[in-house]
Design a protein around this motif. Sequence first.
Motif, PDB file in Angstrom:
ATOM      1  N   LYS A   9       0.830  -1.207   0.000  1.00  0.00           N
ATOM      2  CA  LYS A   9       0.000   0.000   0.000  1.00  0.00           C
ATOM      3  C   LYS A   9       0.867   1.261   0.000  1.00  0.00           C
ATOM      4  N   ALA A  10       1.920   1.286   0.812  1.00  0.00           N
ATOM      5  CA  ALA A  10       2.786   2.472   0.900  1.00  0.00           C
ATOM      6  C   ALA A  10       3.470   2.742  -0.439  1.00  0.00           C
ATOM      7  N   GLY A  11       3.880   1.682  -1.112  1.00  0.00           N
ATOM      8  CA  GLY A  11       4.522   1.843  -2.422  1.00  0.00           C
ATOM      9  C   GLY A  11       3.564   2.408  -3.455  1.00  0.00           C
ATOM     10  N   GLN A  12       2.321   1.917  -3.454  1.00  0.00           N
ATOM     11  CA  GLN A  12       1.323   2.435  -4.394  1.00  0.00           C
ATOM     12  C   GLN A  12       0.962   3.879  -4.064  1.00  0.00           C
ATOM     13  N   LEU A  13       0.931   4.227  -2.783  1.00  0.00           N
ATOM     14  CA  LEU A  13       0.643   5.605  -2.391  1.00  0.00           C
ATOM     15  C   LEU A  13       1.755   6.534  -2.863  1.00  0.00           C
ATOM     16  N   THR A  14       3.004   6.099  -2.755  1.00  0.00           N
ATOM     17  CA  THR A  14       4.140   6.884  -3.248  1.00  0.00           C
ATOM     18  C   THR A  14       4.032   7.091  -4.754  1.00  0.00           C
ATOM     19  N   LYS A  15       3.647   6.041  -5.475  1.00  0.00           N
ATOM     20  CA  LYS A  15       3.461   6.157  -6.929  1.00  0.00           C
ATOM     21  C   LYS A  15       2.305   7.093  -7.258  1.00  0.00           C
ATOM     22  N   LEU A  16       1.272   7.066  -6.431  1.00  0.00           N
ATOM     23  CA  LEU A  16       0.129   7.957  -6.623  1.00  0.00           C
ATOM     24  C   LEU A  16       0.561   9.416  -6.470  1.00  0.00           C
ATOM     25  N   TYR A  17       1.344   9.710  -5.432  1.00  0.00           N
ATOM     26  CA  TYR A  17       1.859  11.072  -5.252  1.00  0.00           C
ATOM     27  C   TYR A  17       2.667  11.499  -6.474  1.00  0.00           C
ATOM     28  N   ALA A  18       3.520  10.627  -6.966  1.00  0.00           N
ATOM     29  CA  ALA A  18       4.359  10.942  -8.120  1.00  0.00           C
ATOM     30  C   ALA A  18       3.507  11.201  -9.357  1.00  0.00           C
ATOM     31  N   ARG A  19       2.512  10.367  -9.570  1.00  0.00           N
ATOM     32  CA  ARG A  19       1.680  10.520 -10.765  1.00  0.00           C
ATOM     33  C   ARG A  19       0.889  11.823 -10.735  1.00  0.00           C
ATOM     34  N   LEU A  20       0.492  12.253  -9.541  1.00  0.00           N
ATOM     35  CA  LEU A  20      -0.266  13.502  -9.419  1.00  0.00           C
ATOM     36  C   LEU A  20       0.636  14.720  -9.238  1.00  0.00           C
ATOM     37  N   GLY A  21       1.943  14.480  -9.105  1.00  0.00           N
ATOM     38  CA  GLY A  21       2.871  15.589  -8.918  1.00  0.00           C
ATOM     39  C   GLY A  21       2.740  16.252  -7.568  1.00  0.00           C
ATOM     40  N   ILE A  22       2.515  15.445  -6.529  1.00  0.00           N
ATOM     41  CA  ILE A  22       2.295  15.964  -5.185  1.00  0.00           C
ATOM     42  C   ILE A  22       3.453  15.567  -4.290  1.00  0.00           C
ATOM     43  N   ASN A  23       3.909  16.530  -3.488  1.00  0.00           N
ATOM     44  CA  ASN A  23       4.956  16.255  -2.507  1.00  0.00           C
ATOM     45  C   ASN A  23       4.324  15.530  -1.322  1.00  0.00           C
ATOM     46  N   ALA A  24       4.981  14.477  -0.863  1.00  0.00           N
ATOM     47  CA  ALA A  24       4.430  13.661   0.236  1.00  0.00           C
ATOM     48  C   ALA A  24       4.268  14.444   1.531  1.00  0.00           C
ATOM     49  N   ASP A  25       4.940  15.585   1.666  1.00  0.00           N
ATOM     50  CA  ASP A  25       4.851  16.400   2.876  1.00  0.00           C
ATOM     51  C   ASP A  25       3.818  17.525   2.767  1.00  0.00           C
ATOM     52  N   SER A  26       3.150  17.637   1.625  1.00  0.00           N
ATOM     53  CA  SER A  26       2.224  18.757   1.413  1.00  0.00           C
ATOM     54  C   SER A  26       0.849  18.457   2.008  1.00  0.00           C
ATOM     55  N   SER A  27       0.035  19.505   2.094  1.00  0.00           N
ATOM     56  CA  SER A  27      -1.328  19.327   2.601  1.00  0.00           C
ATOM     57  C   SER A  27      -2.173  18.531   1.608  1.00  0.00           C
ATOM     58  N   ASP A  28      -1.847  18.628   0.319  1.00  0.00           N
ATOM     59  CA  ASP A  28      -2.564  17.840  -0.682  1.00  0.00           C
ATOM     60  C   ASP A  28      -2.338  16.346  -0.475  1.00  0.00           C
ATOM     61  N   ALA A  29      -1.183  15.983   0.065  1.00  0.00           N
ATOM     62  CA  ALA A  29      -0.874  14.568   0.293  1.00  0.00           C
ATOM     63  C   ALA A  29      -1.855  13.945   1.275  1.00  0.00           C
ATOM     64  N   THR A  30      -2.287  14.702   2.249  1.00  0.00           N
ATOM     65  CA  THR A  30      -3.263  14.199   3.218  1.00  0.00           C
ATOM     66  C   THR A  30      -4.591  13.904   2.527  1.00  0.00           C
ATOM     67  N   VAL A  31      -5.005  14.803   1.650  1.00  0.00           N
ATOM     68  CA  VAL A  31      -6.252  14.619   0.901  1.00  0.00           C
ATOM     69  C   VAL A  31      -6.138  13.405  -0.017  1.00  0.00           C
ATOM     70  N   VAL A  32      -5.020  13.299  -0.716  1.00  0.00           N
ATOM     71  CA  VAL A  32      -4.816  12.188  -1.643  1.00  0.00           C
ATOM     72  C   VAL A  32      -4.764  10.859  -0.895  1.00  0.00           C
ATOM     73  N   SER A  33      -4.111  10.846   0.254  1.00  0.00           N
ATOM     74  CA  SER A  33      -4.046   9.628   1.067  1.00  0.00           C
ATOM     75  C   SER A  33      -5.443   9.196   1.501  1.00  0.00           C
ATOM     76  N   ASP A  34      -6.278  10.149   1.892  1.00  0.00           N
ATOM     77  CA  ASP A  34      -7.650   9.850   2.282  1.00  0.00           C
ATOM     78  C   ASP A  34      -8.452   9.328   1.093  1.00  0.00           C
ATOM     79  N   MET A  35      -8.264   9.942  -0.081  1.00  0.00           N
ATOM     80  CA  MET A  35      -8.950   9.474  -1.286  1.00  0.00           C
ATOM     81  C   MET A  35      -8.501   8.056  -1.644  1.00  0.00           C
ATOM     82  N   PHE A  36      -7.210   7.774  -1.457  1.00  0.00           N
ATOM     83  CA  PHE A  36      -6.686   6.451  -1.745  1.00  0.00           C
ATOM     84  C   PHE A  36      -7.329   5.415  -0.821  1.00  0.00           C
TER      85      PHE A  36
END
Length: 111
Positions: A9-36
């Motif tokens: 799951k963590a690996g796919q989440l990292t790939k998701l951040y990369a595909r969306l162009g989101i930094n894992a430390d950003s506030s958008d990452a929290t939203v994306v993680s919840d959507m995932f």
Amino acid sequence: MSTPSLPDKAGQLTKLYARLGINADSSDATVVSDMFDDAIQMCLDYTKSALSDPVLIQAKRLAIVMYNQQANEGETSRSEGGVSQTFETGIPANIRASLSRYRVAKTRRFS
């Protein structure tokens, strides 16, 4: 005897951040993680199976759709200036088709 590997799951989440162009430390990452997490649950509800890497990959694809439709939540169609858009609700057909092989059928006994 080898033990089955756990889904990454963590690996796919990292790939998701990369595909969306989101930094894992950003506030958008929290939203994306919840959507995932929501997308994973939707895929599991559809398949009624256990979590596996193929299901995680489809959940990642669904999370991308969810992220891209944020501004259009609740709309099923829109028409502006002669341009019409129709939005698919639920899990898109191409993702459902990929998940179909992982569906678990329930057997019922007829009396």
